[in-house]
Design a protein around this motif. Structure first.
Motif, PDB file in Angstrom:
ATOM      1  N   ASP A   1       0.812  -1.211   0.000  1.00 20.02           N
ATOM      2  CA  ASP A   1       0.000   0.000   0.000  1.00 20.02           C
ATOM      3  C   ASP A   1       0.846   1.262   0.000  1.00 20.02           C
ATOM      4  O   ASP A   1       0.319   2.376  -0.019  1.00 20.02           O
ATOM      5  CB  ASP A   1      -0.954   0.002   1.192  1.00 20.02           C
ATOM      6  CG  ASP A   1      -0.220  -0.145   2.522  1.00 20.02           C
ATOM      7  OD1 ASP A   1       1.020  -0.225   2.514  1.00 20.02           O
ATOM      8  OD2 ASP A   1      -0.894  -0.197   3.567  1.00 20.02           O
ATOM      9  N   THR A   2       2.177   1.112   0.005  1.00 25.16           N
ATOM     10  CA  THR A   2       3.073   2.262  -0.106  1.00 25.16           C
ATOM     11  C   THR A   2       3.056   2.790  -1.535  1.00 25.16           C
ATOM     12  O   THR A   2       3.165   2.023  -2.485  1.00 25.16           O
ATOM     13  CB  THR A   2       4.507   1.877   0.277  1.00 25.16           C
ATOM     14  OG1 THR A   2       4.523   1.390   1.615  1.00 25.16           O
ATOM     15  CG2 THR A   2       5.436   3.082   0.178  1.00 25.16           C
ATOM     16  N   ALA A   3       2.914   4.098  -1.680  1.00 21.33           N
ATOM     17  CA  ALA A   3       2.805   4.685  -3.011  1.00 21.33           C
ATOM     18  C   ALA A   3       4.132   4.593  -3.759  1.00 21.33           C
ATOM     19  O   ALA A   3       5.206   4.751  -3.190  1.00 21.33           O
ATOM     20  CB  ALA A   3       2.385   6.148  -2.906  1.00 21.33           C
ATOM     21  N   VAL A   4       4.030   4.301  -5.068  1.00 24.30           N
ATOM     22  CA  VAL A   4       5.172   4.328  -5.983  1.00 24.30           C
ATOM     23  C   VAL A   4       4.838   5.360  -7.064  1.00 24.30           C
ATOM     24  O   VAL A   4       3.795   5.272  -7.706  1.00 24.30           O
ATOM     25  CB  VAL A   4       5.430   2.950  -6.622  1.00 24.30           C
ATOM     26  CG1 VAL A   4       6.626   3.020  -7.576  1.00 24.30           C
ATOM     27  CG2 VAL A   4       5.656   1.895  -5.557  1.00 24.30           C
ATOM     28  N   VAL A   5       5.717   6.317  -7.252  1.00 23.30           N
ATOM     29  CA  VAL A   5       5.473   7.384  -8.217  1.00 23.30           C
ATOM     30  C   VAL A   5       6.123   7.024  -9.552  1.00 23.30           C
ATOM     31  O   VAL A   5       7.314   6.696  -9.604  1.00 23.30           O
ATOM     32  CB  VAL A   5       6.030   8.733  -7.712  1.00 23.30           C
ATOM     33  CG1 VAL A   5       5.812   9.825  -8.752  1.00 23.30           C
ATOM     34  CG2 VAL A   5       5.362   9.116  -6.395  1.00 23.30           C
ATOM     35  N   LEU A   6       5.329   7.032 -10.613  1.00 23.28           N
ATOM     36  CA  LEU A   6       5.835   6.828 -11.968  1.00 23.28           C
ATOM     37  C   LEU A   6       6.209   8.193 -12.522  1.00 23.28           C
ATOM     38  O   LEU A   6       5.345   9.030 -12.769  1.00 23.28           O
ATOM     39  CB  LEU A   6       4.775   6.157 -12.841  1.00 23.28           C
ATOM     40  CG  LEU A   6       4.125   4.903 -12.265  1.00 23.28           C
ATOM     41  CD1 LEU A   6       3.115   4.335 -13.255  1.00 23.28           C
ATOM     42  CD2 LEU A   6       5.158   3.866 -11.888  1.00 23.28           C
ATOM     43  N   ASN A   7       7.510   8.434 -12.707  1.00 28.80           N
ATOM     44  CA  ASN A   7       7.992   9.772 -13.046  1.00 28.80           C
ATOM     45  C   ASN A   7       8.045  10.049 -14.538  1.00 28.80           C
ATOM     46  O   ASN A   7       7.782  11.169 -14.973  1.00 28.80           O
ATOM     47  CB  ASN A   7       9.388   9.974 -12.446  1.00 28.80           C
ATOM     48  CG  ASN A   7       9.360   9.938 -10.927  1.00 28.80           C
ATOM     49  OD1 ASN A   7       8.675  10.727 -10.303  1.00 28.80           O
ATOM     50  ND2 ASN A   7      10.088   9.000 -10.331  1.00 28.80           N
ATOM     51  N   ALA A   8       8.411   9.042 -15.343  1.00 23.11           N
ATOM     52  CA  ALA A   8       8.567   9.292 -16.781  1.00 23.11           C
ATOM     53  C   ALA A   8       8.498   7.977 -17.543  1.00 23.11           C
ATOM     54  O   ALA A   8       8.836   6.910 -17.015  1.00 23.11           O
ATOM     55  CB  ALA A   8       9.900   9.989 -17.069  1.00 23.11           C
ATOM     56  N   LEU A   9       8.063   8.060 -18.795  1.00 23.98           N
ATOM     57  CA  LEU A   9       8.012   6.919 -19.710  1.00 23.98           C
ATOM     58  C   LEU A   9       8.784   7.306 -20.963  1.00 23.98           C
ATOM     59  O   LEU A   9       8.433   8.267 -21.643  1.00 23.98           O
ATOM     60  CB  LEU A   9       6.565   6.573 -20.053  1.00 23.98           C
ATOM     61  CG  LEU A   9       6.349   5.314 -20.900  1.00 23.98           C
ATOM     62  CD1 LEU A   9       6.728   4.066 -20.112  1.00 23.98           C
ATOM     63  CD2 LEU A   9       4.892   5.219 -21.352  1.00 23.98           C
ATOM     64  N   ARG A  10       9.846   6.556 -21.258  1.00 16.72           N
ATOM     65  CA  ARG A  10      10.721   6.883 -22.392  1.00 16.72           C
ATOM     66  C   ARG A  10      10.736   5.743 -23.402  1.00 16.72           C
ATOM     67  O   ARG A  10      10.383   4.607 -23.086  1.00 16.72           O
ATOM     68  CB  ARG A  10      12.143   7.161 -21.904  1.00 16.72           C
ATOM     69  CG  ARG A  10      12.252   8.346 -20.949  1.00 16.72           C
ATOM     70  CD  ARG A  10      13.723   8.715 -20.729  1.00 16.72           C
ATOM     71  NE  ARG A  10      14.472   7.595 -20.231  1.00 16.72           N
ATOM     72  CZ  ARG A  10      14.553   7.257 -18.950  1.00 16.72           C
ATOM     73  NH1 ARG A  10      13.903   7.979 -18.052  1.00 16.72           N
ATOM     74  NH2 ARG A  10      15.267   6.217 -18.556  1.00 16.72           N
ATOM     75  N   VAL A  11      11.179   6.070 -24.622  1.00 15.27           N
ATOM     76  CA  VAL A  11      11.235   5.106 -25.723  1.00 15.27           C
ATOM     77  C   VAL A  11      12.682   4.923 -26.155  1.00 15.27           C
ATOM     78  O   VAL A  11      13.424   5.899 -26.292  1.00 15.27           O
ATOM     79  CB  VAL A  11      10.406   5.585 -26.933  1.00 15.27           C
ATOM     80  CG1 VAL A  11      10.391   4.524 -28.023  1.00 15.27           C
ATOM     81  CG2 VAL A  11       8.998   5.940 -26.498  1.00 15.27           C
TER      82      VAL A  11
END
Length: 418
Positions: free
Chosen positions: A278-288
Motif C-alpha cells: 500500500d506504499t505509493a510508488v510514483v511513476l515519473n517518466a516513460l521513455r522510448v
C-alpha cells in the motif's frame, strides 16, 4: 484451471449479456447502433464467441439495458473471469506439481470508467525477489540485414517482471547478468521462436553476494491489443490463400505466432503497473528506446477489422518511431464526445491502486525494434524498469506500398483492399 472451467466462465458472462438484452424489445442491430458498435461484434459477445478486451462497451450495454447496480457489479466480475479464461494458454496444461498462477481476479470497486484501473493479469513472477545491478543501457539487437532475415511472429503479452534501480556507474550488462527467460516467447528477432504463452523473467544474483532490495512495483505488457478492440494490421510473408481468417482479438497472439506475423504500421501495448504494497510508488517518466531500424519487412498487409469501432477513444501515449529520438506523448481520449484527460506524469500507483497505460507506437518508413523505460521513485529510492516483450524488443514495421487485404466473410477469403 481446466479448459471446461474456461468455457464456463465465458459462457456465464455471455448468458448474463443475453439476459440483459432480452429485457429490451430491441434487436442486436438496434442495440449495436446505439452503442456505436458493429452488429456482428455484439452478437459474438452475447453468443460467447468473443470477450470484449475492455469493460467500457459492456458498461454502456448494461446501462442501455437498464441493469441495476448489483447486476453491473456481477457483470464486471463475470467479465474479469471471462477475460482471464480467454488469456490462459489453451494447448497444454501446467504440470501437476506446479501451482496454478492463473487465479480468478477479484471484483474491483466501481469508478468512472476512464479512471478505472485494472489489476495486472500477469502475476506469474510476483514472488521473485532477485534483481539486476546492470544498467539499462541500449542493448544491441543482433538482427541480420533485412535482405536475408525471415519475418517473425508478432510479439506477445509479457509476464510480470522486476528489476533493480540501475547504477549509472556500472558497466554494461554481461550475458551472465542479463535477465533470462524461463519459457520461449515471441521475439522481435528472427532467431527466436514465438510462443503464445506469457513468460516470466527473473534476474541472476549479483556477484557480490548481497541481496538487492526488491523493486516496489510489478508490471505486465500485452502487445497484442487492437485499436478499439477490433482494428489492426499484420505483415505476413504469405499469399492470401495460405493465411487463415482473422482471429478473435483475445486469440491474436497465437494466430500471429503461427503465421509469422509482424505488427503493421503500429503496435498497441497495454501496460499494467501495480505497487507491491500500500506504499505509493510514483511513476515519473516513460521513455522510448529504438534499438534497431531497417527497411520495412516484405510481405502483404492483412487487416483484422471488419468495419467495427465505436465512439470511445481511450487516452494513451503516442510514439512516432520514425523520429530520430522518439518521445512518448500523452494523448487525451473521448467518450462519445466527452473529453478524457491525458495521462500526465508523475503518476502514483500502489497495490490497491493499479494503473493501465496504453502506448501506441507508429511507423511508416522502418522495421523498428524498440522498448520502453519507466522511471519510478518510492520512499527515497529511485530506479528504472525496462518494459519489453518477454526480454526482447517490441517490433513494428511500416506497410506503405505493400499489397493490402481484408477478409470477405461472405466469400470466406482474403480480397484486395480497393
Amino acid at each position: 484451471m481446466s479448459a471446461q472451467d474456461d468455457v464456463d466462465d465465458v459462457g456465464e458472462f455471455a448468458a448474463l449479456l443475453r439476459a440483459l438484452k432480452e429485457r429490451t424489445d430491441r434487436s442486436y442491430g438496434s442495440l449495436a447502433r446505439r452503442l456505436a458498435m458493429n452488429t456482428s461484434t455484439l452478437h459474438r459477445y452475447c453468443a460467447g464467441e468473443a470477450v470484449p478486451v475492455d469493460f467500457a462497451p459492456v458498461e454502456r450495454f448494461a446501462a442501455l439495458c437498464g441493469a441495476t447496480p448489483e447486476e453491473r457489479l456481477e457483470l464486471h466480475r463475470r467479465w474479469l473471469l471471462a477475460v482471464a479464461a480467454r488469456r490462459r494458454p489453451r494447448t497444454a496444461s501446467a504440470p501437476e506439481d506446479e501451482p496454478d498462477t492463473a487465479a480468478d481476479p477479484p471484483p474491483l470497486p466501481r469508478r468512472p470508467w476512464y479512471r478505472r484501473r485494472r489489476v495486472a493479469v500477469g502475476l506469474a513472477a510476483a514472488c521473485a525477489l532477485l534483481a539486476t545491478l546492470a544498467s539499462l543501457s541500449v542493448l544491441p539487437d543482433g538482427r541480420r540485414p533485412a535482405a536475408d532475415r525471415a519475418p517473425t511472429a508478432g510479439p506477445l503479452a509479457s509476464g510480470t517482471t522486476e528489476a533493480k534501480a540501475p547504477d549509472r556507474s556500472s558497466p554494461s550488462p554481461t550475458p551472465s547478468d542479463s535477465p533470462a527467460t524461463e519459457q520461449p516467447s515471441a521475439s522481435a528477432t528472427p532467431k527466436k521462436k514465438p510462443s503464445p504463452a506469457p513468460s516470466a523473467r527473473t534476474t541472476a544474483p549479483p556477484r557480490s553476494g548481497r541481496k538487492p532490495a526488491a523493486v516496489p512495483l510489478t508490471w505486465s505488457a500485452n502487445s497484442q491489443a487492437w485499436k478499439l478492440g477490433c482494428g489492426h494490421d499484420y505483415v505476413i510473408a504469405k499469399p492470401p490463400r495460405q493465411v487463415p481468417p482473422p482471429p478473435a482479438p483475445q486469440d491474436a497472439g497465437t494466430w500471429a505466432a503461427t503465421q509469422g506475423a509482424v505488427h503493421g504500421g503500429e503496435t498497441l501495448v497495454e501496460l499494467s503497473v501495480q505497487g507491491r504494497s500500500d506504499t505509493a510508488v510514483v511513476l515519473n517518466a516513460l521513455r522510448v528506446r529504438v534499438v534497431g531500424r531497417t527497411a520495412p519487412a516484405p510481405g502483404n498487409a492483412y487487416a483484422m477489422d471488419q468495419g467495427c469501432g465505436g465512439a470511445v477513444t481511450p487516452r494513451s501515449f503516442d510514439v512516432n518511431l520514425d523520429k530520430d529520438r522518439p518521445i512518448a506523448h500523452a494523448v487525451a481520449g473521448s467518450d462519445t464526445g466527452v473529453p478524457i484527460p491525458a495521462v500526465r506524469m508523475p503518476y502514483r500507483v500502489s497495490a490497491e491502486d493499479p494503473e493501465v497505460l496504453l502506448v501506441t507506437a507508429r511507423t511508416v518508413t522502418c522495421d523498428c525494434l524498440w522498448y520502453l523505460e519507466l522511471d519510478w521513485s518510492s520512499q527515497g529510492r529511485r530506479g528504472t524498469v525496462r518494459i519489453d516483450d518477454a526480454g526482447h524488443p517490441f517490433r513494428t514495421s511500416g506497410i506503405k506500398g505493400l499489397p493490402q487485404y481484408t477478409y470477405d466473410t461472405l466469400a470466406r477469403q482474403w480480397t484486395p483492399d480497393s
